[in-house]
Design a protein around this motif. Structure first.
Motif, mmCIF file in Angstrom:
data_model
loop_
_atom_site.group_PDB
_atom_site.id
_atom_site.type_symbol
_atom_site.label_atom_id
_atom_site.label_comp_id
_atom_site.label_asym_id
_atom_site.label_seq_id
_atom_site.Cartn_x
_atom_site.Cartn_y
_atom_site.Cartn_z
ATOM 1 N N SER A 257 20.308 31.387 -1.383
ATOM 2 C CA SER A 257 21.623 30.853 -1.731
ATOM 3 C C SER A 257 21.983 30.999 -3.203
ATOM 4 N N CYS A 258 21.010 31.273 -4.054
ATOM 5 C CA CYS A 258 21.290 31.386 -5.482
ATOM 6 C C CYS A 258 21.731 32.789 -5.893
ATOM 7 N N TRP A 259 21.676 33.745 -5.006
ATOM 8 C CA TRP A 259 22.149 35.095 -5.327
ATOM 9 C C TRP A 259 22.899 35.773 -4.177
ATOM 10 N N LYS A 260 23.047 35.087 -3.050
ATOM 11 C CA LYS A 260 23.822 35.624 -1.937
ATOM 12 C C LYS A 260 24.731 34.534 -1.356
ATOM 13 N N ASP A 261 25.856 34.957 -0.811
ATOM 14 C CA ASP A 261 26.749 34.051 -0.099
ATOM 15 C C ASP A 261 26.185 33.872 1.308
ATOM 16 N N VAL A 262 25.530 32.723 1.547
ATOM 17 C CA VAL A 262 24.843 32.492 2.817
ATOM 18 C C VAL A 262 25.579 31.422 3.617
ATOM 19 N N PRO A 263 25.456 31.460 4.951
ATOM 20 C CA PRO A 263 26.216 30.533 5.802
ATOM 21 C C PRO A 263 25.951 29.057 5.517
ATOM 22 N N ILE A 264 24.746 28.693 5.117
ATOM 23 C CA ILE A 264 24.447 27.279 4.919
ATOM 24 C C ILE A 264 25.296 26.689 3.794
ATOM 25 N N MET A 265 25.631 27.511 2.793
ATOM 26 C CA MET A 265 26.517 27.043 1.727
ATOM 27 C C MET A 265 27.959 26.970 2.210
ATOM 28 N N ASP A 266 28.337 27.872 3.098
ATOM 29 C CA ASP A 266 29.686 27.823 3.660
ATOM 30 C C ASP A 266 29.902 26.565 4.500
ATOM 31 N N PHE A 267 28.826 26.018 5.051
ATOM 32 C CA PHE A 267 28.905 24.747 5.765
ATOM 33 C C PHE A 267 29.396 23.651 4.809
ATOM 34 N N ILE A 268 28.818 23.582 3.619
ATOM 35 C CA ILE A 268 29.263 22.593 2.621
ATOM 36 C C ILE A 268 30.728 22.830 2.264
ATOM 37 N N HIS A 269 31.061 24.090 1.955
ATOM 38 C CA HIS A 269 32.434 24.421 1.577
ATOM 39 C C HIS A 269 33.435 24.023 2.662
ATOM 40 N N GLN A 270 33.092 24.315 3.919
ATOM 41 C CA GLN A 270 34.019 24.028 5.015
ATOM 42 C C GLN A 270 34.287 22.532 5.133
ATOM 43 N N VAL A 271 33.228 21.734 5.046
ATOM 44 C CA VAL A 271 33.388 20.280 5.136
ATOM 45 C C VAL A 271 34.253 19.776 3.980
ATOM 46 N N GLN A 272 34.006 20.282 2.785
ATOM 47 C CA GLN A 272 34.789 19.842 1.632
ATOM 48 C C GLN A 272 36.259 20.211 1.789
ATOM 49 N N MET A 273 36.533 21.430 2.223
ATOM 50 C CA MET A 273 37.928 21.858 2.358
ATOM 51 C C MET A 273 38.637 21.133 3.503
ATOM 52 N N ASP A 274 37.949 20.942 4.619
ATOM 53 C CA ASP A 274 38.558 20.213 5.739
ATOM 54 C C ASP A 274 38.927 18.792 5.332
ATOM 55 N N THR A 275 38.029 18.138 4.593
ATOM 56 C CA THR A 275 38.254 16.748 4.209
ATOM 57 C C THR A 275 39.400 16.623 3.214
ATOM 58 N N VAL A 276 39.393 17.471 2.194
ATOM 59 C CA VAL A 276 40.456 17.422 1.187
ATOM 60 C C VAL A 276 41.803 17.774 1.821
ATOM 61 N N LYS A 277 41.817 18.797 2.660
ATOM 62 C CA LYS A 277 43.061 19.220 3.301
ATOM 63 C C LYS A 277 43.701 18.078 4.076
ATOM 64 N N ALA A 278 42.884 17.317 4.776
ATOM 65 C CA ALA A 278 43.409 16.225 5.598
ATOM 66 C C ALA A 278 43.987 15.089 4.760
ATOM 67 N N GLY A 279 43.615 15.021 3.473
ATOM 68 C CA GLY A 279 44.063 13.924 2.639
ATOM 69 C C GLY A 279 45.102 14.281 1.610
ATOM 70 N N LEU A 280 45.613 15.516 1.617
ATOM 71 C CA LEU A 280 46.584 15.942 0.612
ATOM 72 C C LEU A 280 47.999 15.466 0.939
ATOM 73 N N SER A 281 48.757 15.271 -0.113
ATOM 74 C CA SER A 281 50.180 14.980 0.072
ATOM 75 C C SER A 281 50.875 16.223 0.625
ATOM 76 N N THR A 282 52.108 16.074 1.096
ATOM 77 C CA THR A 282 52.844 17.204 1.664
ATOM 78 C C THR A 282 53.029 18.313 0.643
ATOM 79 N N SER A 283 53.359 17.960 -0.590
ATOM 80 C CA SER A 283 53.585 18.989 -1.610
ATOM 81 C C SER A 283 52.288 19.696 -1.985
ATOM 82 N N ASP A 284 51.194 18.951 -2.132
ATOM 83 C CA ASP A 284 49.924 19.576 -2.497
ATOM 84 C C ASP A 284 49.320 20.370 -1.338
#
Length: 609
Positions: free
Chosen positions: A395-422
């Protein structure tokens, strides 16, 4: 309420009345005086000794390691260097030191970061919190009380679970938590005892008075901003040491000993966000006269013995840092001589001892076995399944799926909590590979599998960065790699951690695509930065999902601390990941794995896709 330090008159009066043998508080309520016992009839006074010795034993950064156990792997701890972890083993070393030197010749001190860092810590802060009515005491309070600690400095991680949890832990300890630079935000008076004074009994001679001053890390104001803003402020270590060391000398202390939750190299990991140095123990020793020795913490390194010459007095200040997690025990040995009725330090040495050669203290095992088993059961709770093995080894030199798991959870959570404009803005995520040994196996997924990947109790933010700021952010991350010229082979064993930039400091991004040219000089390595196939414009605005440590300035990334907030939550990212698996039932990389960044040398991919 803030507590006022005792003045000299109060100290003298209290000592005269009680003949205190143990704790004279550096702040009201910090310790309990013990009445001196009367001499038996016919007792012949001891001959006045001219010299005396005593020791201060020190631990630091225990991070709730009680037993020699790895909760993430669910087995006894082991590493390639043969280290053990946990205060249960350290307790045995302490018993040996007390037996060899005499109980009255030994003090025990800690330099902070006690109640966060393992699944056991999380369990008693969040799952069965010590703040609940009728809840058991924190296992670290139980262990450290049993070990008879004399004092502990506050660490920055003491504030991770909020001030209420910290105060509850403090109330359970039979020793003071010291923080001379942890002040009430409104009154600027100490929010915790700044110091305590201990007395070493010397038959036939004056007691040796040892002043113990505790200092914590000013980075708390950034890293735990959500928990302390408006409640506490954290000035610099040097500034507060200059205030309190003279006070301890005025109280008649023969020895002044500091316990600092601060490293000794003068560095900072939060850039220019605060005017105070993060790792300032060397500066304290150099700039503040009157200090004999410092127990150092925070940086998780072993420094058996180190001396710094004080600028004003020319005297050597002795420092020692005992690694972390109970890997080592620092031992400071002092020799003193009685000169015209006053004790003077004539010699001081320090070393570290390794507890891996001794057994765990059976009394601590008996006291905390049930708590340990509760946590073992908790971390082995299954939350779902995984369709294939996901490893963080590369994970320190390649884009691996286990890191994408973290990214996906973070983006899903933030997306659900954004205002309409953001919500109309492009959304990306940044996250660091905390553990190269993390692995989520195919088949059943347990809490410990996810906890082993996301080892910190970070919470989640959404912050706004422009395209230009995002590129600067990624350039800062790319200094993690050593420069490897085009045509030179790449060795992953020596590729990373340039500039003392450790894995937890290195962020990758998801939602944008980019190359990192490791043949290029630092500051010009990010190439082909695009969003949805189009080059990122300097004025384009992104919402960036990021953990609270980084969002508040941790590791010194540019722009992010001052960026506008689009989202914030008090939910730990680790728990959000657990909830993700629980809700879906199955973790499938086909749902989130996207290769969007790579390492290159002059435009040529370093690793095959």
């Amino acid at each position: 309420m803030p507590i006022s330090p005792m003045n000299r008159r109060e100290f003298v009066q209290k000592s005269a009345v009680t003949g205190a043998a143990v704790a004279v508080a550096g702040a009201a309520g910090a310790g309990t005086a013990e009445a001196a016992q009367p001499e038996p009839a016919g007792h012949r006074p001891a001959k006045c000794p001219k010299t005396w010795t005593f020791s201060v034993l020190g631990t630091t950064d225990l991070h709730s390691h009680v037993f020699d156990w790895d909760y993430y792997l669910d087995k006894a701890y082991s590493d390639t260097k043969g280290n053990s972890v946990g205060v249960a083993r350290v307790a045995t070393l302490i018993k040996q030191q007390r037996a060899a030197k005499g109980e009255e010749h030994v003090l025990l001190v800690d330099a902070g970061d006690i109640i966060q860092g393992t699944s056991l810590a999380y369990y008693f802060a969040r799952v069965q919190p010590i703040t609940d009515k009728g809840a058991p005491k924190h296992p670290m309070a139980v262990a450290m009380n049993h070990m008879r600690y004399d004092a502990a400095a506050l660490g920055n991680h003491e504030f991770n679970y909020g001030i209420e949890v910290l105060r509850k832990f403090e109330s359970q300890c039979h020793f003071p938590l010291l923080g001379a630079n942890a002040l009430d935000a409104k009154t600027l008076r100490p929010a915790f005892p700044p110091y305590t004074v201990k007395r070493i009994r010397v038959p036939g001679a004056p007691d040796i008075k040892v002043g113990i001053l505790g200092l914590t890390n000013p980075g708390i104001a950034l890293w735990d901003k959500d928990n302390v803003s408006g409640k506490m402020v954290f000035p610099g270590l040097v500034e507060q040491a200059k205030k309190y060391v003279p006070r301890l000398r005025a109280l008649g202390c023969d020895v002044v000993f500091l316990t600092d939750h601060s490293g000794l190299d003068g560095s900072s990991s939060y850039g220019d966000e605060l005017p105070y140095v993060e790792n300032a123990s060397n500066l304290v020793a150099q700039q503040v006269p009157g200090i004999d020795a410092i127990l150092v913490g925070h940086t998780h390194v072993e420094v058996p013995s180190y001396t710094v010459k004080n600028d004003e007095t020319g005297e050597d200040v002795l420092l020692s840092e005992p690694y972390c997690w109970g890997y080592r025990l620092s031992v400071f040995d002092f020799e003193l001589e009685l000169v015209r009725g006053q004790w003077k330090v004539t010699k001081k040495t320090a070393q570290t001892l390794n507890p891996n050669t001794v057994d765990e203290d059976p009394e601590i095992r008996k006291l905390l076995e049930a708590d340990h088993e509760l946590v073992v059961k908790y971390v082995n709770t299954a939350v779902g399944t995984c369709t294939e093995d996901l490893s963080a080894a590369e994970s320190c030199w390649k884009d691996v799926p286990i890191m994408d798991f973290i990214h996906q959870v973070q983006m899903d959570t933030v997306k659900a909590g954004l205002s309409t404009s953001d919500a109309a803005l492009p959304l990306i995520s940044v996250a660091a590979p905390f553990s190269r040994t993390a692995d989520i196996p195919a088949g059943s997924v347990t809490i410990k599998d996810i906890a082993g990947l996301y080892i910190y109790d970070n919470t989640l933010y959404g912050k706004k960065l422009t395209g230009a700021q995002l590129k600067a952010y990624l350039e800062y991350a790319a200094k993690y790699y050593h420069q490897v010229p085009t045509g030179t082979s790449v060795d992953t064993a020596t590729l990373t951690n340039a500039n003392s930039f450790w894995d937890y400091m290195y962020d990758t991004a998801a939602g944008v695509s980019y190359d990192i040219d490791i043949a290029a000089a630092e500051g010009s390595r990010i190439k082909n930065l695009t969003y949805n196939g189009t080059s990122v414009a300097d004025d384009q605005v992104f919402v960036v999902a990021v953990n609270n440590y980084r969002a508040n300035g941790g590791s010194g990334y540019p722009h992010i601390a001052a960026a506008d907030i689009a989202y914030s939550s008090t939910n730990e990212i680790r728990q959000l990941m657990i909830d993700y698996v629980t809700s879906k039932g199955s973790l499938n990389p086909a749902d989130f794995a996207v290769t969007n960044w790579r390492l290159t040398q002059g435009g040529t991919a370093v690793f095959a896709d």
